[in-house]
Design a protein around this motif. Structure first.
Motif, PDB file in Angstrom:
ATOM      1  N   MET A   1       0.633  -0.980  -0.042  1.00 48.21           N
ATOM      2  CA  MET A   1      -0.044  -0.041   0.029  1.00 48.21           C
ATOM      3  C   MET A   1       0.795   1.226  -0.017  1.00 48.21           C
ATOM      4  O   MET A   1       1.732   1.334   0.517  1.00 48.21           O
ATOM      5  N   SER A   2       0.338   2.228  -0.586  1.00 49.11           N
ATOM      6  CA  SER A   2       1.196   3.350  -0.830  1.00 49.11           C
ATOM      7  C   SER A   2       1.352   4.102   0.502  1.00 49.11           C
ATOM      8  O   SER A   2       0.494   4.442   1.360  1.00 49.11           O
ATOM      9  N   ARG A   3       2.673   4.658   0.687  1.00 51.84           N
ATOM     10  CA  ARG A   3       2.961   5.664   1.693  1.00 51.84           C
ATOM     11  C   ARG A   3       3.297   7.089   1.416  1.00 51.84           C
ATOM     12  O   ARG A   3       3.902   7.773   1.853  1.00 51.84           O
ATOM     13  N   ASP A   4       2.415   7.267  -0.104  1.00 53.56           N
ATOM     14  CA  ASP A   4       2.521   8.689  -0.369  1.00 53.56           C
ATOM     15  C   ASP A   4       1.447   9.503   0.679  1.00 53.56           C
ATOM     16  O   ASP A   4       0.309   9.089   0.687  1.00 53.56           O
ATOM     17  N   ARG A   5       1.771  10.924   0.824  1.00 55.72           N
ATOM     18  CA  ARG A   5       0.767  11.411   1.648  1.00 55.72           C
ATOM     19  C   ARG A   5      -0.572  11.687   0.623  1.00 55.72           C
ATOM     20  O   ARG A   5      -0.458  11.860  -0.550  1.00 55.72           O
ATOM     21  N   LEU A   6      -1.543  11.643   1.206  1.00 57.59           N
ATOM     22  CA  LEU A   6      -2.954  11.785   0.698  1.00 57.59           C
ATOM     23  C   LEU A   6      -3.130  13.386   0.778  1.00 57.59           C
ATOM     24  O   LEU A   6      -2.776  14.265   1.286  1.00 57.59           O
ATOM     25  N   SER A   7      -3.779  13.614  -0.545  1.00 55.09           N
ATOM     26  CA  SER A   7      -4.356  14.957  -0.826  1.00 55.09           C
ATOM     27  C   SER A   7      -5.449  15.366   0.129  1.00 55.09           C
ATOM     28  O   SER A   7      -5.882  14.521   0.883  1.00 55.09           O
ATOM     29  N   GLU A   8      -5.624  16.680   0.250  1.00 54.89           N
ATOM     30  CA  GLU A   8      -6.713  17.007   1.196  1.00 54.89           C
ATOM     31  C   GLU A   8      -8.127  16.400   0.918  1.00 54.89           C
ATOM     32  O   GLU A   8      -9.049  16.037   1.829  1.00 54.89           O
ATOM     33  N   ASP A   9      -8.377  16.318  -0.400  1.00 54.51           N
ATOM     34  CA  ASP A   9      -9.826  15.745  -0.647  1.00 54.51           C
ATOM     35  C   ASP A   9      -9.679  14.117  -0.224  1.00 54.51           C
ATOM     36  O   ASP A   9     -10.711  13.610  -0.081  1.00 54.51           O
ATOM     37  N   GLU A  10      -8.566  13.461  -0.486  1.00 54.83           N
ATOM     38  CA  GLU A  10      -8.516  12.011  -0.054  1.00 54.83           C
ATOM     39  C   GLU A  10      -8.751  11.929   1.558  1.00 54.83           C
ATOM     40  O   GLU A  10      -9.438  11.169   1.792  1.00 54.83           O
ATOM     41  N   ILE A  11      -8.167  12.828   2.075  1.00 53.71           N
ATOM     42  CA  ILE A  11      -8.650  12.826   3.315  1.00 53.71           C
ATOM     43  C   ILE A  11      -9.769  12.852   3.743  1.00 53.71           C
ATOM     44  O   ILE A  11     -10.526  12.278   4.567  1.00 53.71           O
ATOM     45  N   THR A  12     -10.708  14.107   3.231  1.00 48.76           N
ATOM     46  CA  THR A  12     -12.036  14.207   3.658  1.00 48.76           C
ATOM     47  C   THR A  12     -12.881  12.878   3.238  1.00 48.76           C
ATOM     48  O   THR A  12     -13.596  12.537   4.143  1.00 48.76           O
ATOM     49  N   ALA A  13     -12.507  12.566   1.979  1.00 53.40           N
ATOM     50  CA  ALA A  13     -13.425  11.682   1.565  1.00 53.40           C
ATOM     51  C   ALA A  13     -13.171  10.030   2.581  1.00 53.40           C
ATOM     52  O   ALA A  13     -14.097   9.343   2.848  1.00 53.40           O
ATOM     53  N   GLY A  14     -11.974  10.006   2.846  1.00 58.27           N
ATOM     54  CA  GLY A  14     -11.695   9.000   3.820  1.00 58.27           C
ATOM     55  C   GLY A  14     -12.174   8.924   5.157  1.00 58.27           C
ATOM     56  O   GLY A  14     -12.783   8.001   5.675  1.00 58.27           O
ATOM     57  N   LEU A  15     -12.241  10.208   5.764  1.00 58.12           N
ATOM     58  CA  LEU A  15     -12.998  10.425   6.993  1.00 58.12           C
ATOM     59  C   LEU A  15     -14.378  10.297   6.984  1.00 58.12           C
ATOM     60  O   LEU A  15     -14.982   9.906   7.991  1.00 58.12           O
ATOM     61  N   ALA A  16     -14.875  10.553   5.921  1.00 62.46           N
ATOM     62  CA  ALA A  16     -16.404  10.307   5.595  1.00 62.46           C
ATOM     63  C   ALA A  16     -16.729   8.997   6.077  1.00 62.46           C
ATOM     64  O   ALA A  16     -17.566   8.726   6.535  1.00 62.46           O
ATOM     65  N   ALA A  17     -15.929   7.938   5.620  1.00 63.61           N
ATOM     66  CA  ALA A  17     -16.201   6.529   6.098  1.00 63.61           C
ATOM     67  C   ALA A  17     -15.929   6.244   7.529  1.00 63.61           C
ATOM     68  O   ALA A  17     -15.813   4.944   7.862  1.00 63.61           O
ATOM     69  N   LEU A  18     -15.163   7.065   8.180  1.00 63.89           N
ATOM     70  CA  LEU A  18     -14.429   6.794   9.581  1.00 63.89           C
ATOM     71  C   LEU A  18     -15.242   7.789  10.377  1.00 63.89           C
ATOM     72  O   LEU A  18     -14.425   8.752  10.926  1.00 63.89           O
ATOM     73  N   PRO A  19     -16.513   7.606  10.742  1.00 65.96           N
ATOM     74  CA  PRO A  19     -17.119   8.718  11.639  1.00 65.96           C
ATOM     75  C   PRO A  19     -16.831   8.890  12.843  1.00 65.96           C
ATOM     76  O   PRO A  19     -16.732   9.864  13.665  1.00 65.96           O
ATOM     77  N   ASP A  20     -16.110   8.098  13.613  1.00 72.35           N
ATOM     78  CA  ASP A  20     -15.390   7.998  14.837  1.00 72.35           C
ATOM     79  C   ASP A  20     -14.161   8.749  14.883  1.00 72.35           C
ATOM     80  O   ASP A  20     -13.480   8.945  16.042  1.00 72.35           O
ATOM     81  N   TRP A  21     -13.625   9.046  13.657  1.00 70.59           N
ATOM     82  CA  TRP A  21     -12.298   9.635  13.823  1.00 70.59           C
ATOM     83  C   TRP A  21     -12.265  11.227  13.281  1.00 70.59           C
ATOM     84  O   TRP A  21     -13.291  11.461  12.367  1.00 70.59           O
ATOM     85  N   ARG A  22     -11.424  11.968  14.125  1.00 67.67           N
ATOM     86  CA  ARG A  22     -11.078  13.395  13.731  1.00 67.67           C
ATOM     87  C   ARG A  22      -9.620  13.780  13.329  1.00 67.67           C
ATOM     88  O   ARG A  22      -9.039  12.960  13.854  1.00 67.67           O
ATOM     89  N   ARG A  23      -9.728  14.550  12.535  1.00 66.06           N
ATOM     90  CA  ARG A  23      -8.465  15.144  12.264  1.00 66.06           C
ATOM     91  C   ARG A  23      -7.877  16.075  13.328  1.00 66.06           C
ATOM     92  O   ARG A  23      -8.647  16.782  13.799  1.00 66.06           O
ATOM     93  N   GLU A  24      -6.392  15.663  13.298  1.00 64.21           N
ATOM     94  CA  GLU A  24      -5.700  16.756  14.117  1.00 64.21           C
ATOM     95  C   GLU A  24      -4.387  17.085  13.509  1.00 64.21           C
ATOM     96  O   GLU A  24      -3.707  16.161  13.617  1.00 64.21           O
ATOM     97  N   GLY A  25      -4.242  17.911  12.895  1.00 64.68           N
ATOM     98  CA  GLY A  25      -3.194  18.370  12.037  1.00 64.68           C
ATOM     99  C   GLY A  25      -2.505  17.262  11.171  1.00 64.68           C
ATOM    100  O   GLY A  25      -3.734  16.791  10.558  1.00 64.68           O
ATOM    101  N   ASP A  26      -1.710  16.904  11.288  1.00 62.57           N
ATOM    102  CA  ASP A  26      -1.136  15.711  10.198  1.00 62.57           C
ATOM    103  C   ASP A  26      -1.584  14.094  10.684  1.00 62.57           C
ATOM    104  O   ASP A  26      -0.953  13.203  10.297  1.00 62.57           O
ATOM    105  N   SER A  27      -2.515  14.238  11.713  1.00 62.76           N
ATOM    106  CA  SER A  27      -2.945  12.892  12.373  1.00 62.76           C
ATOM    107  C   SER A  27      -4.382  12.644  12.222  1.00 62.76           C
ATOM    108  O   SER A  27      -5.416  13.665  12.071  1.00 62.76           O
TER     109      SER A  27
END
Ligand SMILES: C[C@H](O)[C@H](O)[C@H]1CNC2=NC(N)=NC(=O)C2=N1
Length: 98
Positions: free
Chosen positions: A1-27
Motif C-alpha cells: 500500500m502506498s506511503r504517499d501523502r494523501l491530498s486534502e480531498d482524499e483525507i476528507t473522503a477517507g474520513l467520511a467513512a470513519l465517523p469516529d475519527w477526527r483530524r488533528e493536524g497531520d494525524s
C-alpha cells in the motif's frame, strides 16, 4: 500500500467513512472507552497484530479503560492510505473486544 501523502480531498473522503475519527493536524485521532482495563488491553493486542501485518503502527495512550489512538505515517510526515486502513482495523478491534 502506498506511503504517499494523501491530498486534502482524499483525507476528507477517507474520513467520511470513519465517523469516529477526527483530524488533528497531520494525524487522525479516535478516543474510545472499553468495558474495562482487560478489554482495553485486548483491543490493543488485536490492533498490535494488525499493525504488525501492515508494518504500520499507531501511537496509543491507555488510561484505565480509555484508549486514544493517534495515526499518522511518520516517514511521510502526514496521512497516507495506511492510516485509513489502520483506522478501520482499530474500529473492528473496538467492536470485537471493546
Ligand atoms: C521499517 C518500517 O517499515 C518503518 O519503520 C515503519 C514502521 N511503522 C510505521 N508506523 C507509522 N505509523 N509510521 C511509519 O512511518 C512507520 N514506519
Amino acid at each position: 500500500m502506498s506511503r504517499d501523502r494523501l491530498s486534502e480531498d482524499e483525507i476528507t473522503a477517507g474520513l467520511a467513512a470513519l465517523p469516529d475519527w477526527r483530524r488533528e493536524g497531520d494525524s487522525i485521532v479516535r478516543t474510545a472507552e472499553a468495558s474495562g482495563f482487560p478489554a482495553a488491553i485486548r483491543v490493543v493486542d488485536a490492533v498490535a497484530e494488525e499493525a504488525e501485518r501492515l508494518d504500520h503502527h499507531p501511537d496509543i495512550d491507555i488510561r484505565w479503560r480509555t484508549l486514544r489512538f493517534v495515526l499518522s505515517t511518520h516517514s511521510a510526515g502526514g496521512l497516507t492510505a495506511l492510516d485509513l486502513t489502520l483506522a478501520a482495523a482499530v474500529d473492528r478491534a473496538l467492536d470485537t473486544h471493546g
